[in-house]
Each structure stands twice: as structure tokens, then as C-alpha cells.
Design an enzyme around this catalytic site. Structure first.
Site, mmCIF file in Angstrom:
data_model
loop_
_atom_site.group_PDB
_atom_site.id
_atom_site.type_symbol
_atom_site.label_atom_id
_atom_site.label_comp_id
_atom_site.label_asym_id
_atom_site.label_seq_id
_atom_site.Cartn_x
_atom_site.Cartn_y
_atom_site.Cartn_z
ATOM 1 N N ASP A 120 -7.178 -4.460 0.252
ATOM 2 C CA ASP A 120 -8.643 -4.581 0.221
ATOM 3 C C ASP A 120 -9.308 -4.199 1.534
ATOM 4 O O ASP A 120 -8.668 -4.075 2.584
ATOM 5 C CB ASP A 120 -9.032 -6.035 -0.077
ATOM 6 C CG ASP A 120 -8.820 -6.948 1.141
ATOM 7 O OD1 ASP A 120 -7.745 -6.868 1.766
ATOM 8 O OD2 ASP A 120 -9.745 -7.706 1.488
ATOM 9 N N GLU B 215 5.956 -7.477 0.306
ATOM 10 C CA GLU B 215 4.783 -7.339 1.179
ATOM 11 C C GLU B 215 4.120 -5.998 0.883
ATOM 12 O O GLU B 215 4.803 -4.983 0.722
ATOM 13 C CB GLU B 215 5.261 -7.429 2.647
ATOM 14 C CG GLU B 215 4.260 -7.080 3.717
ATOM 15 C CD GLU B 215 3.205 -8.138 3.981
ATOM 16 O OE1 GLU B 215 2.555 -8.549 3.013
ATOM 17 O OE2 GLU B 215 3.018 -8.511 5.157
ATOM 18 N N VAL C 169 -5.826 1.636 5.074
ATOM 19 C CA VAL C 169 -5.739 2.050 3.672
ATOM 20 C C VAL C 169 -6.188 0.930 2.737
ATOM 21 O O VAL C 169 -6.088 -0.256 3.066
ATOM 22 C CB VAL C 169 -4.311 2.521 3.299
ATOM 23 C CG1 VAL C 169 -3.970 3.810 4.011
ATOM 24 C CG2 VAL C 169 -3.266 1.447 3.598
ATOM 25 N N ASP D 185 2.182 -4.002 9.214
ATOM 26 C CA ASP D 185 1.456 -3.344 10.307
ATOM 27 C C ASP D 185 2.105 -3.779 11.629
ATOM 28 O O ASP D 185 3.055 -3.141 12.085
ATOM 29 C CB ASP D 185 -0.023 -3.731 10.209
ATOM 30 C CG ASP D 185 -0.886 -3.046 11.247
ATOM 31 O OD1 ASP D 185 -0.359 -2.230 12.024
ATOM 32 O OD2 ASP D 185 -2.099 -3.315 11.302
HETATM 33 P P1 5GP Z 1 0.701 -7.532 10.071
HETATM 34 O O1 5GP Z 1 0.850 -9.030 10.099
HETATM 35 O O2 5GP Z 1 1.992 -6.820 9.753
HETATM 36 O O3 5GP Z 1 0.017 -6.987 11.288
HETATM 37 O O4 5GP Z 1 -0.333 -7.220 8.916
HETATM 38 C C1 5GP Z 1 0.017 -7.355 7.590
HETATM 39 C C2 5GP Z 1 -1.176 -7.617 6.712
HETATM 40 O O5 5GP Z 1 -2.357 -7.027 7.265
HETATM 41 C C3 5GP Z 1 -0.993 -6.967 5.362
HETATM 42 O O6 5GP Z 1 -0.372 -7.848 4.463
HETATM 43 C C4 5GP Z 1 -2.413 -6.641 4.970
HETATM 44 O O7 5GP Z 1 -2.995 -7.756 4.360
HETATM 45 C C5 5GP Z 1 -3.114 -6.388 6.275
HETATM 46 N N1 5GP Z 1 -3.175 -4.943 6.596
HETATM 47 C C6 5GP Z 1 -2.492 -4.266 7.548
HETATM 48 N N2 5GP Z 1 -2.804 -2.964 7.547
HETATM 49 C C7 5GP Z 1 -3.706 -2.803 6.550
HETATM 50 C C8 5GP Z 1 -4.400 -1.671 6.018
HETATM 51 O O8 5GP Z 1 -4.269 -0.512 6.436
HETATM 52 N N3 5GP Z 1 -5.244 -1.921 4.977
HETATM 53 C C9 5GP Z 1 -5.433 -3.160 4.452
HETATM 54 N N4 5GP Z 1 -6.280 -3.253 3.424
HETATM 55 N N5 5GP Z 1 -4.807 -4.249 4.917
HETATM 56 C C10 5GP Z 1 -3.941 -4.069 5.956
#
Ligand code: 5GP
Length: 174
Positions: free
Chosen positions: A157, A97, A151, A101
Site C-alpha cells: 500500500d 513477507e 512499490v 527493505d
Molecule cells: P523493513 O522492515 O524490511 O525495512 O520493511 C519492511 C516493510 O516495509 C514491508 O513489510 C512493507 O510493509 C514496507 N515496505 C518496504 N518497502 C516498501 C515499498 O516499496 N512499498 C510499500 N508499499 N511498502 C514497503
């Protein structure tokens, strides 16, 4: 306000860390084979670099899940857009991964792949944010913990841009 990029992790720093993670994986799976699962699209460079550093019998597959849609906030909903081709039953699987987040995506994918009876199932994440601490126990190989900033670069992206950057930067003003 114009978009600006503030360098967070340069390419050499990222590459060195990925080489370290590869050494850990090699010692954990000595004399075994592994399936590295790339979560599209953000993990393409992470997977590609990790795969080139891991000296094990390695297969690569791709899965696409989406929870962010052209924006900087999560929709909270995970959808599978492309599933694996490889049958992972009885295999050592490592999900790669880009960034954890809230952990929604990785938790969903872990539960999904667990139902397919792999021999082992672990998670490698290049980046994790503070909000990920609730799920951090489920990250087996972690590159960097970063602050709660948005980021881009190195696969990550903003509205499909910046994935090609060889470094990771904080995006401001978007
Ligand atoms: P989660 O499901 O853990 O909240 O989010 C994971 C996904 O959110 C990551 O695989 C990514 O695609 C996107 N994501 C989370 N934080 C960021 C960030 O700071 N920048 C970008 N570009 N994508 C993020």
C-alpha cells in the site's frame, strides 16, 4: 505532481514465480506439514497465492507488525499488533513477507518466533530491495529482487491504497 503508477511485475509473472517457490517448498518439506504465517496486511495476496500452490498439509496464521506508518519511510520501530493463534512449537514455520527493505521487520519477527521453539523456521519474501542485502542470507525463498523504488499493489500500500491491484507498480509523484 500527480501520482502515477509504472508497471513493474504483471500478475502472470508474479503467479508463475509463486508457483516456482511453492515447488521448492514442497520438495523441502516432502511428507511434512507446514504453517504459513502471513504478515498483515501487505502479504495477503502472496500468502493466499502461495498457500493455493503448495500441495502439503498446510495451516495458515496471521501476525501483524508495523514499521511503516502511512508514509514512504520506515519508522525503524516494530510493534506487534496481532499475534499468532496457532502454537508453533515443534512446527515447520514459513514466514511470508511481502517485501524486505532494511530487514528490520523480518529480523524482528524471526527472532520473536524462534523463541517459541518451532521445528524449523524459514522466510519466504516476494520482493527484496538492494538495502536488504545485509539480511538476504536469511531469506530462504525469494521471488524478485527489485531496485530501490517505492512499490505498491498486490498487497502493498501507500497510505492503505493500492493493495487491491493484481500487479506491482512503482509509485511516483506521491
Ligand atoms: P523493513 O522492515 O524490511 O525495512 O520493511 C519492511 C516493510 O516495509 C514491508 O513489510 C512493507 O510493509 C514496507 N515496505 C518496504 N518497502 C516498501 C515499498 O516499496 N512499498 C510499500 N508499499 N511498502 C514497503
Amino acid at each position: 505532481m500527480a501520482e502515477t503508477l509504472d508497471l513493474l511485475l504483471d500478475n502472470a509473472t508474479i503467479t508463475a514465480k509463486i508457483a516456482e517457490l511453492a515447488r521448492e517448498i514442497e520438495s523441502d518439506y516432502e511428507n511434512e506439514s507446514v504453517v504459513l504465517v502471513c504478515i498483515l496486511k501487505g502479504s495477503i495476496h502472496f500468502l493466499s497465492d502461495l498457500a493455493r500452490h503448495v500441495r502439503l498439509d498446510t495451516r495458515i496464521d496471521f501476525i501483524q507488525a508495523s514499521s511503516y506508518h502511512d508514509s514512504k519511510t520506515s519508522s525503524g520501530v516494530v510493534q506487534i499488533r496481532k499475534d499468532l493463534d496457532i502454537n508453533i512449537e515443534g512446527q515447520n514455520v514459513i514466514i511470508c513477507e511481502d517485501i524486505v527493505d532494511t530487514g528490520t521487520t523480518i529480523n524482528y519477527l524471526r527472532s520473536l518466533l524462534e523463541t517459541r521453539n518451532p521445528k524449523t523456521l524459514r522466510v519466504a519474501a516476494l520482493l527484496s530491495k538492494p538495502s536488504a542485502h545485509v539480511v538476504e542470507n536469511s531469506i530462504d525463498y525469494l521471488g524478485f529482487e527489485i531496485e530501490n523504488e517505492f512499490v505498491v499493489g498486490y498487497g502493498l500500500d501507500y497510505a492503505e491504497r493500492y493493495r487491491n491491484l493484481p500487479y506491482i507498480a512503482i509509485l511516483r509523484g506521491a
